[in-house]
Design a protein around this motif. Structure first.
Motif, PDB file in Angstrom:
ATOM      1  N   GLY A 159       7.018  -5.656  11.354  1.00 55.93           N
ATOM      2  CA  GLY A 159       6.441  -4.336  11.548  1.00 55.93           C
ATOM      3  C   GLY A 159       6.271  -3.567  10.250  1.00 55.93           C
ATOM      4  O   GLY A 159       5.198  -3.027   9.969  1.00 55.93           O
ATOM      5  N   GLU A 160       7.331  -3.507   9.442  1.00 58.46           N
ATOM      6  CA  GLU A 160       7.216  -2.737   8.204  1.00 58.46           C
ATOM      7  C   GLU A 160       6.239  -3.391   7.235  1.00 58.46           C
ATOM      8  O   GLU A 160       5.519  -2.700   6.498  1.00 58.46           O
ATOM      9  CB  GLU A 160       8.587  -2.548   7.563  1.00 58.46           C
TER      10      GLU A 160
ATOM     11  N   ARG B  41       7.635  -7.109  16.025  1.00 57.08           N
ATOM     12  CA  ARG B  41       7.785  -6.109  14.966  1.00 57.08           C
ATOM     13  C   ARG B  41       9.221  -5.923  14.489  1.00 57.08           C
ATOM     14  O   ARG B  41       9.462  -5.751  13.290  1.00 57.08           O
ATOM     15  CB  ARG B  41       7.275  -4.751  15.464  1.00 57.08           C
TER      16      ARG B  41
ATOM     17  N   ASP C  75       2.487  -2.809   8.692  1.00 57.93           N
ATOM     18  CA  ASP C  75       2.082  -1.399   8.591  1.00 57.93           C
ATOM     19  C   ASP C  75       1.752  -1.031   7.150  1.00 57.93           C
ATOM     20  O   ASP C  75       0.795  -0.285   6.889  1.00 57.93           O
ATOM     21  CB  ASP C  75       3.188  -0.483   9.130  1.00 57.93           C
TER      22      ASP C  75
ATOM     23  N   GLU D 145      -4.328   7.331  11.440  1.00 58.31           N
ATOM     24  CA  GLU D 145      -3.325   6.469  10.817  1.00 58.31           C
ATOM     25  C   GLU D 145      -3.833   5.033  10.736  1.00 58.31           C
ATOM     26  O   GLU D 145      -4.263   4.446  11.728  1.00 58.31           O
ATOM     27  CB  GLU D 145      -2.012   6.495  11.612  1.00 58.31           C
TER      28      GLU D 145
ATOM     29  N   TRP E  13      -2.222   2.256  10.465  1.00 59.71           N
ATOM     30  CA  TRP E  13      -1.461   1.262  11.219  1.00 59.71           C
ATOM     31  C   TRP E  13      -1.773   1.300  12.709  1.00 59.71           C
ATOM     32  O   TRP E  13      -1.441   0.353  13.424  1.00 59.71           O
ATOM     33  CB  TRP E  13       0.047   1.449  11.000  1.00 59.71           C
ATOM     34  N   LYS E  14      -2.415   2.369  13.189  1.00 56.80           N
ATOM     35  CA  LYS E  14      -2.819   2.433  14.600  1.00 56.80           C
ATOM     36  C   LYS E  14      -4.181   1.759  14.737  1.00 56.80           C
ATOM     37  O   LYS E  14      -5.219   2.420  14.879  1.00 56.80           O
ATOM     38  CB  LYS E  14      -2.875   3.884  15.079  1.00 56.80           C
ATOM     39  N   HIS E  15      -4.168   0.434  14.703  1.00 56.39           N
ATOM     40  CA  HIS E  15      -5.411  -0.334  14.625  1.00 56.39           C
ATOM     41  C   HIS E  15      -6.008  -0.523  16.021  1.00 56.39           C
ATOM     42  O   HIS E  15      -5.906  -1.598  16.622  1.00 56.39           O
ATOM     43  CB  HIS E  15      -5.131  -1.680  13.966  1.00 56.39           C
TER      44      HIS E  15
ATOM     45  N   ASP F  76      -1.991   0.361   6.182  1.00 51.05           N
ATOM     46  CA  ASP F  76      -2.173   1.698   5.599  1.00 51.05           C
ATOM     47  C   ASP F  76      -2.955   1.641   4.296  1.00 51.05           C
ATOM     48  O   ASP F  76      -3.609   2.626   3.924  1.00 51.05           O
ATOM     49  CB  ASP F  76      -0.818   2.359   5.368  1.00 51.05           C
TER      50      ASP F  76
END
Length: 341
Positions: A330-331, A305, A334, A85, A87-89, A338
Motif C-alpha cells: 500500500g505505501e 495493501r 500510493d 488524490e 492514489w484514488k485511482h 501520487d
C-alpha cells in the motif's frame, strides 16, 4: 539516445507462453509453464500469453464498451471524475491529466515534468466494487446502461486468471514454499485496477514536433500487468534491458501481453526484471496525415495493501544479500501513484 530495433530482429525477443495445459496447476506441465514464465521475467520482463481462459468474445465486448464510453461528450464523461488524490485511482481522467514519471518523487522535479508534454490519452479506472478504502466512480446508469455490469464482470474474469493460473505459475517457477499457493497468499483482497485507455486521433505532425506524446518510457508499479490491445499497435519494450533500444510489442491475435512491475522486481531482490516500455504514435494513415486512435485495456495486479512484504524465499543468500527493506504494498503503490498526478 533511444532507438527502434529493425522489424527483422523483433520476432523472438518477447516469448509466447501457452497456458493450455496448466489445468489446476499440479501437473509437470504446469511446472514447466511456470519455469517458462520465470525465465521470461528474468530475461525480458515481458511475455505474450496464449490460452489464458479469458474468452475472446468478452475481450471484444469490453473494447466495444470502451469505444462507447470515450465517444461520449466530455461533459458527460466528467460526471465520473477521477478524485484529486492520485492514489484514488478511479473514474475518468481527461486528456493531459496524467503524466508518467519514472521513479521521481521530489515535488520540484515532478512539477517540472508536469510542465512537459502531457500524455495524450484519456482513461477510466475501475477497482473491485466492495473495496472499503476506495469506492468506484461510475457514470450514472442511464448515461451508459450496462457499462458498470460489463466492466465489473470483466474485472472478475481477469481476477480468475490471476488467481487460478498466473500467480500459481509464478510460485511454481520460482520454486517457492508451498508449491503453487505462495504468491496467491499475498493477493486475497483483489487490490487490482482495470483501466480503459483511449489515445485519440491526432495529426502526425504534432507528434513529430514533440507537441504531443502517448506515454513516455516507464515501468509499471505493482506486481504485474495483463494488457489487452487493439490492432493499431504502438507499444514498445526496451530490449535488451538497459540498452536504450526499443522493440515493438505488436498485437498478436488471441494473446494478451504480460509484464512484471517494480514491486515484484523489488520483492524478488531484482531477480525478475521490470522493463521500460512506452506507447508511441504508429505511422499515420498515409492519406490525411493523421495518426489513428488506439484503445488498450491494462489490468494491474497488486498484493494486499497491509501485508508487510520481505524478500521472496530463494531470492537472497549470503552471496546475494537483501537489497531492500520490508515494505507494505500500500505505501509503495500510493507513493508511485501520487507522483503520476
Amino acid at each position: 539516445m533511444w532507438s527502434i530495433v529493425p522489424d527483422s530482429l523483433q520476432t523472438t525477443a518477447i516469448p509466447i507462453i501457452d497456458f493450455a495445459s496448466f489445468w489446476d496447476g499440479t501437473s509437470p506441465e504446469a511446472t514447466g509453464i511456470g519455469k517458462q514464465l520465470v525465465k521470461a521475467c528474468r530475461e525480458v520482463g515481458f511475455a505474450y500469453f496464449r490460452n489464458t481462459g479469458i474468452p475472446q468474445a468478452e475481450v471484444d465486448s469490453m473494447f466495444e464498451w470502451s469505444r462507447k464510453l470515450f465517444s461520449l461528450p466530455i461533459e458527460t464523461k466528467l460526471l465520473a471524475p477521477h478524485p484529486e488524490e492520485g492514489w484514488k485511482h478511479r473514474g475518468y481522467s481527461g486528456v493531459g491529466r496524467e503524466q508518467v514519471s519514472q521513479m521521481v518523487f521530489d515535488p520540484m522535479q515532478l512539477a517540472g515534468i508536469r510542465k512537459q508534454t502531457p500524455d495524450f490519452k484519456e482513461s477510466f479506472d475501475i477497482g473491485r466494487n466492495d473495496c472499503p478504502r476506495i469506492s468506484n466512480v461510475w457514470l450514472p446508469e442511464e448515461v451508459l446502461p450496462g457499462f458498470k455490469d460489463a466492466a465489473s464482470t470483466f474485472f472478475d474474469t481477469c481476477r480468475r486468471f490471476e488467481i487460478e493460473k498466473l500467480l500459481p505459475a509464478l510460485s511454481l517457477g520460482l520454486e517457492l514454499p508451498g508449491g503453487s499457493e505462495f504468491v496467491g497468499q499475498y493477493h486475497q483482497e483483489a487490490e487490482n485496477q482495470l483501466r480503459l485507455l483511449h489515445y485519440p486521433v491526432a495529426p502526425a505532425e504534432v507528434f513529430a514536433r514533440g507537441e504531443k506524446g502517448r506515454i513516455g518510457a516507464h515501468t509499471d508499479y505493482a506486481l504485474g500487468t495483463i494488457l489487452f490491445q487493439d490492432d493499431v499497435g504502438g507499444l514498445e519494450v526496451e530490449s535488451p534491458r538497459g540498452s536504450g533500444n526499443f522493440i515493438a510489442a505488436s498485437p498478436i491475435p488471441d494473446t494478451v501481453v504480460f509484464n512484471i512491475g517494480d514491486f515484484l522486481m523489488r520483492w524478488s531482490n531484482d531477480t525478475l526484471k521490470s522493463t521500460l516500455h512506452r506507447v508511441c504514435a504508429p505511422p499515420n494513415d498515409g492519406k490525411l496525415g493523421m495518426v489513428k486512435e488506439r484503445f488498450s485495456i491494462p489490468y494491474f495486479m497488486s498484493p494486499d495493501r497491509d501485508l508487510l512484504i520481505d524478500c521472496l524465499p530463494g531470492c537472497w543468500d549470503e552471496d546475494r544479500p537483501k537489497k531492500y527493506e520490508p515494505v507494505t504494498a500500500g505505501e509503495y503503490i500510493d507513493m508511485r501513484l501520487d507522483a503520476t498526478y
